[in-house]
Design a protein around this motif. Sequence first.
Motif, PDB file in Angstrom:
ATOM      1  N   ILE A   1       0.846  -1.181   0.000  1.00  0.00           N
ATOM      2  CA  ILE A   1       0.000   0.000   0.000  1.00  0.00           C
ATOM      3  C   ILE A   1       0.885   1.236   0.000  1.00  0.00           C
ATOM      4  O   ILE A   1       1.945   1.259   0.633  1.00  0.00           O
ATOM      5  CB  ILE A   1      -0.957  -0.001   1.220  1.00  0.00           C
ATOM      6  N   SER A   2       0.450   2.256  -0.732  1.00  0.00           N
ATOM      7  CA  SER A   2       1.193   3.516  -0.766  1.00  0.00           C
ATOM      8  C   SER A   2       0.205   4.655  -0.975  1.00  0.00           C
ATOM      9  O   SER A   2      -0.958   4.423  -1.305  1.00  0.00           O
ATOM     10  CB  SER A   2       2.247   3.501  -1.877  1.00  0.00           C
ATOM     11  N   ARG A   3       0.690   5.878  -0.786  1.00  0.00           N
ATOM     12  CA  ARG A   3      -0.195   7.025  -0.968  1.00  0.00           C
ATOM     13  C   ARG A   3       0.593   8.202  -1.513  1.00  0.00           C
ATOM     14  O   ARG A   3       1.808   8.314  -1.320  1.00  0.00           O
ATOM     15  CB  ARG A   3      -0.872   7.403   0.349  1.00  0.00           C
ATOM     16  N   ASP A   4      -0.132   9.088  -2.176  1.00  0.00           N
ATOM     17  CA  ASP A   4       0.431  10.329  -2.691  1.00  0.00           C
ATOM     18  C   ASP A   4      -0.483  11.440  -2.198  1.00  0.00           C
ATOM     19  O   ASP A   4      -1.566  11.661  -2.764  1.00  0.00           O
ATOM     20  CB  ASP A   4       0.488  10.296  -4.218  1.00  0.00           C
ATOM     21  N   ASN A   5      -0.080  12.116  -1.138  1.00  0.00           N
ATOM     22  CA  ASN A   5      -0.950  13.129  -0.537  1.00  0.00           C
ATOM     23  C   ASN A   5      -1.168  14.322  -1.463  1.00  0.00           C
ATOM     24  O   ASN A   5      -2.230  14.947  -1.432  1.00  0.00           O
ATOM     25  CB  ASN A   5      -0.391  13.578   0.805  1.00  0.00           C
ATOM     26  N   ALA A   6      -0.213  14.633  -2.277  1.00  0.00           N
ATOM     27  CA  ALA A   6      -0.369  15.758  -3.209  1.00  0.00           C
ATOM     28  C   ALA A   6      -1.454  15.474  -4.240  1.00  0.00           C
ATOM     29  O   ALA A   6      -2.187  16.378  -4.656  1.00  0.00           O
ATOM     30  CB  ALA A   6       0.951  16.055  -3.897  1.00  0.00           C
ATOM     31  N   LYS A   7      -1.557  14.225  -4.638  1.00  0.00           N
ATOM     32  CA  LYS A   7      -2.555  13.842  -5.643  1.00  0.00           C
ATOM     33  C   LYS A   7      -3.840  13.311  -5.018  1.00  0.00           C
ATOM     34  O   LYS A   7      -4.792  13.012  -5.742  1.00  0.00           O
ATOM     35  CB  LYS A   7      -1.973  12.771  -6.577  1.00  0.00           C
ATOM     36  N   LYS A   8      -3.861  13.163  -3.699  1.00  0.00           N
ATOM     37  CA  LYS A   8      -5.006  12.603  -2.991  1.00  0.00           C
ATOM     38  C   LYS A   8      -5.339  11.204  -3.512  1.00  0.00           C
ATOM     39  O   LYS A   8      -6.494  10.885  -3.830  1.00  0.00           O
ATOM     40  CB  LYS A   8      -6.229  13.522  -3.091  1.00  0.00           C
ATOM     41  N   MET A   9      -4.297  10.389  -3.600  1.00  0.00           N
ATOM     42  CA  MET A   9      -4.447   9.040  -4.126  1.00  0.00           C
ATOM     43  C   MET A   9      -3.854   8.031  -3.143  1.00  0.00           C
ATOM     44  O   MET A   9      -2.855   8.309  -2.470  1.00  0.00           O
ATOM     45  CB  MET A   9      -3.726   8.886  -5.464  1.00  0.00           C
ATOM     46  N   VAL A  10      -4.458   6.850  -3.111  1.00  0.00           N
ATOM     47  CA  VAL A  10      -3.871   5.729  -2.405  1.00  0.00           C
ATOM     48  C   VAL A  10      -3.872   4.541  -3.358  1.00  0.00           C
ATOM     49  O   VAL A  10      -4.777   4.412  -4.190  1.00  0.00           O
ATOM     50  CB  VAL A  10      -4.629   5.424  -1.098  1.00  0.00           C
ATOM     51  N   TYR A  11      -2.838   3.714  -3.253  1.00  0.00           N
ATOM     52  CA  TYR A  11      -2.642   2.629  -4.191  1.00  0.00           C
ATOM     53  C   TYR A  11      -2.480   1.304  -3.451  1.00  0.00           C
ATOM     54  O   TYR A  11      -2.053   1.260  -2.297  1.00  0.00           O
ATOM     55  CB  TYR A  11      -1.394   2.877  -5.028  1.00  0.00           C
ATOM     56  N   LEU A  12      -2.799   0.226  -4.169  1.00  0.00           N
ATOM     57  CA  LEU A  12      -2.521  -1.106  -3.657  1.00  0.00           C
ATOM     58  C   LEU A  12      -1.890  -1.907  -4.789  1.00  0.00           C
ATOM     59  O   LEU A  12      -2.575  -2.263  -5.756  1.00  0.00           O
ATOM     60  CB  LEU A  12      -3.797  -1.790  -3.162  1.00  0.00           C
ATOM     61  N   GLN A  13      -0.595  -2.130  -4.674  1.00  0.00           N
ATOM     62  CA  GLN A  13       0.115  -2.962  -5.641  1.00  0.00           C
ATOM     63  C   GLN A  13      -0.027  -4.405  -5.197  1.00  0.00           C
ATOM     64  O   GLN A  13       0.376  -4.755  -4.082  1.00  0.00           O
ATOM     65  CB  GLN A  13       1.584  -2.565  -5.708  1.00  0.00           C
ATOM     66  N   MET A  14      -0.566  -5.234  -6.070  1.00  0.00           N
ATOM     67  CA  MET A  14      -0.824  -6.630  -5.734  1.00  0.00           C
ATOM     68  C   MET A  14      -0.027  -7.526  -6.680  1.00  0.00           C
ATOM     69  O   MET A  14      -0.239  -7.482  -7.898  1.00  0.00           O
ATOM     70  CB  MET A  14      -2.318  -6.934  -5.854  1.00  0.00           C
ATOM     71  N   ASN A  15       0.868  -8.297  -6.129  1.00  0.00           N
ATOM     72  CA  ASN A  15       1.704  -9.203  -6.908  1.00  0.00           C
ATOM     73  C   ASN A  15       1.395 -10.645  -6.546  1.00  0.00           C
ATOM     74  O   ASN A  15       0.876 -10.932  -5.470  1.00  0.00           O
ATOM     75  CB  ASN A  15       3.178  -8.913  -6.648  1.00  0.00           C
ATOM     76  N   ASN A  16       1.752 -11.539  -7.466  1.00  0.00           N
ATOM     77  CA  ASN A  16       1.540 -12.974  -7.240  1.00  0.00           C
ATOM     78  C   ASN A  16       0.121 -13.247  -6.751  1.00  0.00           C
ATOM     79  O   ASN A  16      -0.103 -13.922  -5.740  1.00  0.00           O
ATOM     80  CB  ASN A  16       2.561 -13.510  -6.227  1.00  0.00           C
ATOM     81  N   LEU A  17      -0.837 -12.734  -7.490  1.00  0.00           N
ATOM     82  CA  LEU A  17      -2.236 -12.894  -7.098  1.00  0.00           C
ATOM     83  C   LEU A  17      -2.659 -14.352  -7.177  1.00  0.00           C
ATOM     84  O   LEU A  17      -2.227 -15.100  -8.076  1.00  0.00           O
ATOM     85  CB  LEU A  17      -3.131 -12.033  -7.984  1.00  0.00           C
ATOM     86  N   GLN A  18      -3.498 -14.740  -6.234  1.00  0.00           N
ATOM     87  CA  GLN A  18      -4.007 -16.099  -6.152  1.00  0.00           C
ATOM     88  C   GLN A  18      -5.531 -16.087  -6.224  1.00  0.00           C
ATOM     89  O   GLN A  18      -6.166 -15.041  -6.033  1.00  0.00           O
ATOM     90  CB  GLN A  18      -3.543 -16.745  -4.845  1.00  0.00           C
TER      91      GLN A  18
END
Length: 129
Positions: A72-89
């Motif tokens: 999980i990560s966020r960019d406060n300047a852009k008002k965005m939060v992200y969820l990078q998901m790898n090796n999905l099952q």
Amino acid sequence: QVQLVESGGGVLQAGGSLRLSCAASGLAYTFSRSAMAWFRQAPGKEREFVASISRNGGNTAYADSVKGRFTISRDNAKKMVYLQMNNLQREDTALYYCAADAQALLLIAPTTSQNYETWGQGTQVTVTS
């Protein structure tokens, strides 16, 4: 009124990757004052915690089932939060929700849904074998 809009879901094969995004907006909404989180709900199951991040991004928390695979990560300047998901099952198949906790203390990344007062509509992630 605060709004959260998720995007980035899709259908993919096991072992693949996706990045979910959540855009926050609203009159006078100060994104940087909110802890943010991702939850998910699979068919026939209760909604469960996936990941959270503190207001300044300095602290994160993850469900045991996604540790080492999701970030999980966020960019406060852009008002965005992200969820990078790898090796999905296949067991990651669910509707993924973004949530905001405007009452969180600076370094806290809450993990329970009761802390979060604003929710998005969700984005569907389907993992096939």
